[in-house]
Design a protein around this motif. Structure first.
Motif, PDB file in Angstrom:
ATOM      1  N   ASP A   1      36.113  45.871  39.529  1.00 12.78           N
ATOM      2  CA  ASP A   1      36.610  44.563  39.069  1.00 12.78           C
ATOM      3  C   ASP A   1      35.598  43.470  39.399  1.00 12.78           C
ATOM      4  O   ASP A   1      35.299  42.602  38.575  1.00 12.78           O
TER       5      ASP A   1
ATOM      6  N   ASP B   1      38.899  45.711  44.147  1.00 10.40           N
ATOM      7  CA  ASP B   1      38.142  46.868  43.676  1.00 10.40           C
ATOM      8  C   ASP B   1      36.740  46.457  43.253  1.00 10.40           C
ATOM      9  O   ASP B   1      36.564  45.480  42.530  1.00 10.40           O
TER      10      ASP B   1
ATOM     11  N   PHE C   1      41.748  38.454  34.995  1.00  8.56           N
ATOM     12  CA  PHE C   1      41.364  38.908  33.646  1.00  8.56           C
ATOM     13  C   PHE C   1      42.482  38.500  32.689  1.00  8.56           C
ATOM     14  O   PHE C   1      43.655  38.755  32.969  1.00  8.56           O
TER      15      PHE C   1
ATOM     16  N   LYS D   1      32.631  43.734  37.171  1.00  7.72           N
ATOM     17  CA  LYS D   1      32.954  43.251  35.822  1.00  7.72           C
ATOM     18  C   LYS D   1      32.882  41.719  35.781  1.00  7.72           C
ATOM     19  O   LYS D   1      32.361  41.131  34.826  1.00  7.72           O
TER      20      LYS D   1
ATOM     21  N   ASP E   1      37.792  35.838  31.532  1.00  9.66           N
ATOM     22  CA  ASP E   1      38.149  36.206  32.901  1.00  9.66           C
ATOM     23  C   ASP E   1      37.617  35.122  33.828  1.00  9.66           C
ATOM     24  O   ASP E   1      36.963  34.172  33.363  1.00  9.66           O
TER      25      ASP E   1
ATOM     26  N   ARG F   1      42.890  37.966  45.453  1.00  2.62           N
ATOM     27  CA  ARG F   1      41.800  38.714  44.821  1.00  2.62           C
ATOM     28  C   ARG F   1      40.459  37.989  44.892  1.00  2.62           C
ATOM     29  O   ARG F   1      39.600  38.386  45.648  1.00  2.62           O
TER      30      ARG F   1
END
Lengths: 328, 328
Positions: A100, A97, A58, A103, A63, A134
Motif C-alpha cells: 500500500d 502494508d 484509496f 503504491k 489516492d 494508516r
C-alpha cells in the motif's frame, strides 16, 4: 470554545475564525496576513503547505498520494506561481502494508511528474498502532511567481468562471466510505491545475481552487474581500450527471462538496470570453462555464448570491459545520 | 518487509534503508540524492521539512511547539543556510484542550522570534478522536545558503567537535513518559542552533544536528560518506551530571539518545581551535569539546570508532532498533 472540534477542520466559518483569532493574530506578519493559498516570499517565490489525512487513502479517481501532490500544486497555481519543488513528510501508522505504501509513493511520483515538480526533501515518522489512521502526508510547495492575484482590480461586470463540474471529490469520498450503501460512477476530480497557469497572462485577476467547503464557501470568502457583491446562476453551475443523481437521492447540496481539480477564476468580460475559449479546448476543463458576475445593482458588499433555478435569490454562507471529516 | 514497523521511524539503519530503497529510488533527482538535512535549490535557497509527533507534547525543557521550530531551523543551519521562513501545518485530534493548543502556538511564536524566522503559511486539519494522539505538527523551512557543507574536503587530522552534552532530549522524553518512575533533573536541550551560522565562515566543513539515533548514529553516517575512518574518545564526550546518573541506573547508552540542540562539527585542526574558542564563549555551547578526529592510521574507511574509557576500540553502529517511538 474550550476544546477543538471537528468543525475547526471543515474549511468553513469556524475554521476561518480559528485561523484568524488563534493563528494570524499570534504569528502576525506581512507574509501571513493576506491569507492566500500560498505566502509570497521575496524574489518572486511562493510557499504553501498542506497536510493530507483523507479517509479512505484509496478512492475512485485517486489516492492520498495523488491528492498530496495535486492539492499543493494547485495552491501554488491559484496563487499565481509555477510549482517547482515539493517536500514530502510521511506520518505512518505502524503496521501499514508495504505494498500500500509503495503504491502511494508511486502515485506521488506519477503526480509529481505530471505537474513538473520535484520531490526534493522529506521526512518519515512512524507512530504506534492506534495513534494515526494508516498514513498522513504533508507536502510543502515552492513555486515561482508568474503574476500576483489582483483582487483589488475586480470590478462590477467582471465574470466568474468555474473550470468544471463541482462536487466530485467530496461525493466520491463520501460514497467510498460506504456509509450510504450506494453505488455510483462518481470519481474524484483530483488533478493538477497547472494548465491554468497561462491564464495569469490572459487577464485572470483572481483564482482559487475549490476544496474544503466547496464552491459556496469559496464564493462567500471571495465576496468577503471585495467591495462589490457576487451573483452566480444555479443553472449555469456545471454538475456531472452522476453528481446530479447522487445529490438528489442523498439530499446534499453540491455547492458545499469539495473538489480537488477545479478552480474559480475572475476576469474582465472580454478576458473571460478568451479564458473560456482556452478552457473549453482543454479536455480537463471542457465543461468550464461562466457562472455569474460581480454586481453593482443586486446585493450588498460582502454578499455572494445564488439565483436559484426557480428565480429566487439565496445568500451563500460559508460552510459552518462539518459535512464529513478527513475529506482531504 | 511486508509491513511498516516502528523501527522505520527510529532514525537508524532500517530507516536509512527504507529511505534509500523506497524514497530516493522512486523520486530519484539531483536535489534529493545528497540526502542532507535540507535540499539545495537554485538561487542559494535551501528547503527542509519535518513532522513532529513527540509524546508527551509538553516535556521538561520544551514542548512540541518549540521542537517543531527548532528542529527545522537546525536542519537548515547544519545545511549551511540561514533560516528565514517556516510553514506550519497542524494535525489536531478532536478534543484537545484549547488552552493546550494556545500554549503550543505561543511556544511556536516564541521559538520563531528567537531564531528570526517567520511563520508565513499554514494548514489546519482536525481528525476524529483516536485517529491521532493530541497533535502532530509539520514545519517546512526555507533558508538562504551561506555556505555549502564540504564533506569532500574532510581529511585525516581534521577535528570532530560536539557543541554540548549529549542525550538530554532523549532522556527527558523517556523520563517524562514515566515508564521508569524515576525523578530526574534532566531537561531537553531543545534550542535553536542559529548561533552556529558564523562557523560556516570560520572553516566548518560539515555540521549535523544530533537528533534521532544520537551521536553514535550521526558519526556512523558521517563515516559512511568519507574516505577515512573517524575516531572519537569516550572520555571527551560531554555528558551532564544528570545524564551520567540516569543512564547508569537505566543501563542506557547515551550515545544513542537524541539531542535537539546539539551539533557535530568537522573542521581542520587550526580552524577547530578557533571554533572551539567561539563555542566556549556562547552560554549555549560552553561545554563544547573536540571529541576526536579523522584518521589515517586507525580503522578502515567507513568506520566510526570509539576509544572507550578502558582504552578499547568499539565500532559505532547506527541505531538499528527503536529506543522509543515518537521522540520528536
Amino acid at each position: 470554545m474550550k476544546q477543538i472540534s471537528l468543525e475547526i477542520g471543515s474549511g468553513g466559518r469556524l475554521m476561518q475564525e480559528f485561523i484568524r483569532d488563534k493563528i494570524v493574530r499570534v504569528f502576525n506578519n506581512r507574509y501571513l496576513k493576506p491569507l492566500h493559498d500560498a505566502a509570497f516570499l521575496p524574489e518572486g517565490l511562493a510557499l504553501t503547505t498542506d497536510s493530507y489525512t483523507v479517509d479512505p487513502i484509496f478512492f475512485p479517481g485517486g489516492d492520498i498520494g495523488s491528492l498530496c501532490v495535486n492539492g499543493t500544486v494547485n495552491d501554488l497555481v491559484v496563487s499565481g506561481a509555477r510549482p517547482e519543488f515539493l517536500s514530502l513528510a510521511l506520518i505512518i501508522e505502524e503496521g501499514i502494508d508495504m505494498p500500500d505504501l509503495e503504491k502511494i509513493l508511486l502515485s506521488i511520483k506519477k503526480a509529481a511528474t505530471r505537474s513538473g515538480v520535484k520531490i526534493v526533501t522529506g521526512d518519515t515518522k512512524v507512530v504506534p498502532r492506534g495513534q494515526a489512521d494508516r498514513i498522513y502526508i504533508n507536502t510543502a510547495g515552492v513555486g515561482r511567481l508568474i503574476s500576483r492575484p489582483q483582487p483589488e482590480r475586480i470590478n462590477p461586470g467582471d465574470k466568474i468562471i468555474v473550470t468544471g463540474p463541482v462536487g466530485e471529490h467530496g461525493l466520491a469520498i463520501m460514497l467510498a466510505r460506504n456509509n450510504f450503501r450506494m453505488s455510483s460512477k462518481v470519481r474524484s476530480d483530483c488533478a493538477p491545475l497547472t494548465f491554468l497557469l497561462p491564464l495569469w497572462k490572459k487577464g485572470a485577476l483572481w483564482m482559487r481552487d475549490i476544496t474544503r467547503g466547496g464552491l459556496a464557501t469559496v464564493l462567500s470568502e471571495l465576496a468577503d474581500r471585495l467591495k462589490h457583491p457576487l451573483l452566480v446562476e444555479e443553472e449555469k453551475i456545471p454538475l456531472s450527471r452522476a453528481i446530479r443523481g447522487a445529490v438528489e437521492i442523498l439530499g446534499i447540496d453540491p455547492l458545499y462538496l469539495a473538489c480537488e481539480g477545479r478552480a474559480l477564476i475572475v476576469a474582465g468580460e472580454k478576458e473571460a470570453a478568451q479564458i473560456l475559449k482556452y478552457l473549453k479546448k482543454n479536455p480537463a476543463s471542457r465543461q468550464a462555464a461562466i457562472i455569474g458576475e460581480v454586481q453593482d445593482r443586486i446585493g450588498r458588499p460582502g454578499e455572494a448570491l445564488l439565483r436559484t433555478r426557480s428565480g429566487g435569490l439565496r445568500l451563500l454562507e460559508p460552510l459552518t459545520s462539518e459535512l464529513l471529516p478527513r475529506i482531504c
